[in-house]
Design a protein around this motif. Structure first.
Motif, PDB file in Angstrom:
ATOM      1  N   LEU A  48      40.570  -7.438  52.963  1.00  0.00           N
ATOM      2  CA  LEU A  48      39.201  -6.976  53.192  1.00  0.00           C
ATOM      3  C   LEU A  48      38.226  -7.881  52.450  1.00  0.00           C
ATOM      4  N   GLN A  49      37.102  -8.145  53.087  1.00  0.00           N
ATOM      5  CA  GLN A  49      36.074  -8.971  52.466  1.00  0.00           C
ATOM      6  C   GLN A  49      34.908  -8.095  52.054  1.00  0.00           C
ATOM      7  N   GLY A  50      34.497  -8.227  50.796  1.00  0.00           N
ATOM      8  CA  GLY A  50      33.363  -7.461  50.295  1.00  0.00           C
ATOM      9  C   GLY A  50      32.046  -8.041  50.746  1.00  0.00           C
ATOM     10  N   GLY A  51      30.974  -7.361  50.385  1.00  0.00           N
ATOM     11  CA  GLY A  51      29.647  -7.824  50.748  1.00  0.00           C
ATOM     12  C   GLY A  51      29.228  -9.065  49.975  1.00  0.00           C
ATOM     13  N   GLU A  52      28.349  -9.834  50.590  1.00  0.00           N
ATOM     14  CA  GLU A  52      27.848 -11.051  49.955  1.00  0.00           C
ATOM     15  C   GLU A  52      26.424 -10.842  49.481  1.00  0.00           C
ATOM     16  N   VAL A  64      18.451  -6.522  46.666  1.00  0.00           N
ATOM     17  CA  VAL A  64      19.283  -5.679  45.814  1.00  0.00           C
ATOM     18  C   VAL A  64      20.617  -5.429  46.516  1.00  0.00           C
ATOM     19  N   PHE A  65      21.704  -5.754  45.844  1.00  0.00           N
ATOM     20  CA  PHE A  65      23.029  -5.735  46.463  1.00  0.00           C
ATOM     21  C   PHE A  65      23.567  -4.322  46.569  1.00  0.00           C
ATOM     22  N   ARG A  66      24.214  -4.064  47.692  1.00  0.00           N
ATOM     23  CA  ARG A  66      24.967  -2.827  47.901  1.00  0.00           C
ATOM     24  C   ARG A  66      26.274  -3.216  48.567  1.00  0.00           C
ATOM     25  N   GLN A  67      27.385  -2.723  48.046  1.00  0.00           N
ATOM     26  CA  GLN A  67      28.698  -3.137  48.516  1.00  0.00           C
ATOM     27  C   GLN A  67      28.952  -2.728  49.969  1.00  0.00           C
ATOM     28  N   GLU A  68      29.731  -3.532  50.683  1.00  0.00           N
ATOM     29  CA  GLU A  68      30.174  -3.204  52.029  1.00  0.00           C
ATOM     30  C   GLU A  68      31.070  -1.964  51.950  1.00  0.00           C
ATOM     31  N   SER A  69      30.884  -1.026  52.874  1.00  0.00           N
ATOM     32  CA  SER A  69      31.464   0.314  52.719  1.00  0.00           C
ATOM     33  C   SER A  69      32.987   0.340  52.793  1.00  0.00           C
ATOM     34  N   TYR A  70      33.581  -0.374  53.741  1.00  0.00           N
ATOM     35  CA  TYR A  70      35.047  -0.371  53.822  1.00  0.00           C
ATOM     36  C   TYR A  70      35.667  -0.954  52.550  1.00  0.00           C
ATOM     37  N   PHE A  71      35.073  -2.017  52.048  1.00  0.00           N
ATOM     38  CA  PHE A  71      35.594  -2.651  50.840  1.00  0.00           C
ATOM     39  C   PHE A  71      35.418  -1.716  49.643  1.00  0.00           C
ATOM     40  N   HIS A  72      34.262  -1.055  49.576  1.00  0.00           N
ATOM     41  CA  HIS A  72      34.040  -0.117  48.471  1.00  0.00           C
ATOM     42  C   HIS A  72      35.048   1.027  48.533  1.00  0.00           C
ATOM     43  N   THR A  74      37.949   1.071  49.541  1.00  0.00           N
ATOM     44  CA  THR A  74      39.293   0.620  49.206  1.00  0.00           C
ATOM     45  C   THR A  74      39.435   0.193  47.752  1.00  0.00           C
ATOM     46  N   PHE A  75      38.364  -0.384  47.178  1.00  0.00           N
ATOM     47  CA  PHE A  75      38.495  -0.955  45.835  1.00  0.00           C
ATOM     48  C   PHE A  75      37.471  -0.436  44.818  1.00  0.00           C
ATOM     49  N   GLY A  76      36.330   0.098  45.257  1.00  0.00           N
ATOM     50  CA  GLY A  76      35.332   0.587  44.307  1.00  0.00           C
ATOM     51  C   GLY A  76      34.647  -0.497  43.500  1.00  0.00           C
ATOM     52  N   VAL A  77      34.643  -1.720  44.012  1.00  0.00           N
ATOM     53  CA  VAL A  77      34.093  -2.863  43.276  1.00  0.00           C
ATOM     54  C   VAL A  77      32.597  -2.964  43.505  1.00  0.00           C
ATOM     55  N   MET A  78      31.826  -3.122  42.433  1.00  0.00           N
ATOM     56  CA  MET A  78      30.372  -3.197  42.528  1.00  0.00           C
ATOM     57  C   MET A  78      29.858  -4.612  42.733  1.00  0.00           C
ATOM     58  N   GLU A  79      30.611  -5.613  42.275  1.00  0.00           N
ATOM     59  CA  GLU A  79      30.143  -6.993  42.326  1.00  0.00           C
ATOM     60  C   GLU A  79      30.205  -7.553  43.740  1.00  0.00           C
ATOM     61  N   ASP A 276      13.004  14.019  55.069  1.00  0.00           N
ATOM     62  CA  ASP A 276      14.426  13.746  55.274  1.00  0.00           C
ATOM     63  C   ASP A 276      14.805  12.625  54.320  1.00  0.00           C
ATOM     64  N   MET A 277      15.490  12.972  53.214  1.00  0.00           N
ATOM     65  CA  MET A 277      15.765  11.997  52.159  1.00  0.00           C
ATOM     66  C   MET A 277      17.111  12.312  51.515  1.00  0.00           C
ATOM     67  N   GLY A 278      17.843  11.273  51.148  1.00  0.00           N
ATOM     68  CA  GLY A 278      19.136  11.480  50.495  1.00  0.00           C
ATOM     69  C   GLY A 278      19.443  10.373  49.516  1.00  0.00           C
ATOM     70  N   GLY A 279      19.830  10.730  48.320  1.00  0.00           N
ATOM     71  CA  GLY A 279      20.235   9.746  47.319  1.00  0.00           C
ATOM     72  C   GLY A 279      21.679   9.320  47.522  1.00  0.00           C
ATOM     73  N   GLU A 280      21.995   8.141  47.011  1.00  0.00           N
ATOM     74  CA  GLU A 280      23.349   7.592  47.120  1.00  0.00           C
ATOM     75  C   GLU A 280      23.852   7.214  45.735  1.00  0.00           C
ATOM     76  N   TYR A 281      25.055   7.647  45.404  1.00  0.00           N
ATOM     77  CA  TYR A 281      25.656   7.335  44.111  1.00  0.00           C
ATOM     78  C   TYR A 281      26.996   6.654  44.322  1.00  0.00           C
ATOM     79  N   TYR A 282      27.116   5.473  43.772  1.00  0.00           N
ATOM     80  CA  TYR A 282      28.357   4.707  43.849  1.00  0.00           C
ATOM     81  C   TYR A 282      28.846   4.615  45.292  1.00  0.00           C
ATOM     82  N   CYS A 283      27.891   4.352  46.193  1.00  0.00           N
ATOM     83  CA  CYS A 283      28.145   4.130  47.615  1.00  0.00           C
ATOM     84  C   CYS A 283      28.568   5.389  48.368  1.00  0.00           C
ATOM     85  N   TYR A 284      28.392   6.559  47.787  1.00  0.00           N
ATOM     86  CA  TYR A 284      28.606   7.814  48.522  1.00  0.00           C
ATOM     87  C   TYR A 284      27.264   8.505  48.673  1.00  0.00           C
TER      88      TYR A 284
END
Length: 497
Positions: A48-52, A64-72, A74-79, A276-284
């Motif tokens: 899997l390739q993470g976000g660039e 501002v970077f946000r990780q690609e969802s499939y990669f997150h 699977t791995f939970g990587v923020m970088e 209509d608003m929703g916060g996101e924490y650690y890509c969830y």
């Protein structure tokens, strides 16, 4: 290693601590699915390739970077700019990180060792991106599974992993996507804790907005307050989607708040607000809509329409359980709302006949709700063999599945008075015969009402994750508290024109 010593991630003071075991379990579940798939060779490695990290157009200003969802997932990587591999047979996890130049330390901070990332994300080994081909060769896979598939919400194709030297491997880009998407549909207990957290913080942020709203404010002032609360109290740097802060007629614009209409209208006395608003924490994510009168008191018409939508919402919640078909829940919401619109006096005649001519879609042109997780419109809505229903309203459903325990969904019925949609209905004899045009005129410019909650399907029903005032009485009492507080501290409403 004790439970307190297990690797975990927290994004701020008193914010939820997320165990890296969540992602290890996700990898385990995915490997188990792949091993059961007879088409997957035994010696397979998924990649899997993470976000660039992206820049703003041709500049050197970072987005501002946000990780690609499939990669997150699977791995939970923020970088950014990472890759990850998993040996399907053994479950061994490999993380690949950029090999950074010394100058990075001057501008961006510490250059961490590979061992730092191994401990941080609890993976089996870490290598540099430039060594992917060499490392994967040592695993001697029969096939390299890469991710390519259609997102049925956006129509976009996932970005398939690639690296220098990939041509040396036997690559299959078909097998992985349906399996990982299906894994994401059902949430684990650890994932549910994350979604409960995002809902709790986002619910509290919505309540802050309801207490603060005043006639004369700009819609974006309320958007700003929501984002500020989510970030300061919840560690949420990202929202799940662009905030929709519609007041007055804007409350009937389903995806208002975009660049062309950036929540910039002045809130006026008598307006219905739809936020209509929703916060996101650690890509969830979370996805919550609150509708309420700007001045804190419902007019008789606002009260009637709001109660109609709330009745539909509660009817669906009462019917939710494993095995229920989601299109049937949409039809249930439509039926309840049509019954209530007839009671109000806008419609007349047989509701059964109204359903046959799809009159419900005139007042609710969107789908009832959608899956929720790492993406606000989460994946897996239309797996192979599940097709969209080509009917008004139903064709906008983002899933047509039968419900399973562990699914997280939104329930978001709504009634909107959209001029061009109403005009089309009035010009269609099959629909116009049910509409009392003289009464409908009174609702032109009303806007709309949407009530959106997040739920998880349980073995016996559902769990409501969202916690905000919902009944007319609760909303009016809650907003009155905000008004009394502002008077107590001498706050004056904005006089912005």
């Amino acid at each position: 290693m004790s439970a307190n010593e297990q690797p975990s991630m927290s994004l701020g003071n008193e914010t939820l601590r997320v165990p890296m075991a969540l992602f290890a379990l996700n990898r385990q579940r995915l490997c188990e699915r792949l091993r059961k798939n007879a088409a997957v060779p035994k010696k397979s490695v998924m990649l899997l390739q993470g976000g660039e990290q992206a820049q703003r157009y041709c500049t050197d200003t970072d987005v501002v970077f946000r990780q690609e969802s499939y990669f997150h997932w699977t791995f939970g990587v923020m970088e950014s700019d990472c890759c990850g591999a998993v040996d399907v047979a053994t479950g061994k996890s490999l993380l690949f990180v950029p090999k950074l130049p010394e100058s990075y330390a001057v501008w961006m901070g510490t250059i961490h060792s590979r061992d730092h990332f191994k401990k941080k994300y609890a993976v089996d080994d870490v290598h540099f991106n430039c060594d992917i081909a060499e490392v994967l060769k040592k695993l001697q896979p029969d096939v390299l599974l890469t991710l390519r598939g259609l997102n049925t919400d956006s129509g976009n194709i996932t970005r398939e992993a690639s690296f220098d030297g990939i041509s040396q491997f036997n690559v299959n880009n078909v097998l992985l996507h349906p399996e990982i998407a299906e894994c994401r549909v059902l949430k684990t207990d650890m994932e549910l804790e994350l979604v409960r957290y995002t809902n709790r913080i986002s619910s509290e942020a919505h309540k802050e907005v309801m207490k603060a709203v005043r006639v004369g404010m700009k819609e974006y002032e309320l958007e700003s307050l929501f984002q500020h609360y989510c970030y300061t109290r919840g560690g949420m740097r990202h929202t799940s989607y662009t905030c929709i802060c519609g007041s007055g007629v804007n409350s009937s614009v389903l995806h208002y708040g975009h660049a062309g209409s950036p929540n910039n209208r002045t809130v006026r006395d008598g307006d219905m607000c739809l936020f209509d608003m929703g916060g996101e924490y650690y890509c969830y994510g979370s996805d919550i809509t609150c509708s309420f009168p700007a001045n804190g008191r419902f007019t008789p018409d606002q009260r009637d329409v709001y109660k109609a939508v709330l009745k539909a919402s509660r009817a669906v919640m009462s019917a939710i359980r494993p095995g229920v078909a989601w299109p049937d829940m949409h039809r249930l919401a439509e039926r309840v709302q049509l019954e209530e619109l007839a009671r109000i006096g806008i419609l007349q005649g047989s509701v059964d006949e109204m359903m046959k001519v799809h009159l419900g879609a005139v007042f609710m042109p969107h789908g009832l709700g959608h899956l929720l997780g790492c993406d606000v419109h989460d994946v897996g809505g239309y797996p192979e063999g599940v097709e969209r229903i080509d009917e008004p309203g139903l064709r906008s459903l983002r899933t047509a599945r039968h419900l399973l325990a562990g699914m997280v969904l939104t329930i978001e019925p709504g009634i909107y008075f959209i001029d061009h949609v109403l005009d089309q209905a009035l010009s269609d004899p099959a629909q116009a015969c049910f509409i009392k045009a003289d009464i409908l005129t009174r609702f032109r410019g009303f806007g709309g009402v949407r009530i959106e909650d997040d739920i998880v399907v349980t073995p016996t029903g559902m769990e409501l994750l969202t916690c905000v005032p919902r009944t007319v009485e609760e909303i009016e009492a809650f907003m009155a508290q905000g008004t009394s507080c502002s008077k107590q501290f001498g706050q004056q409403p904005s006089q912005t024109a």
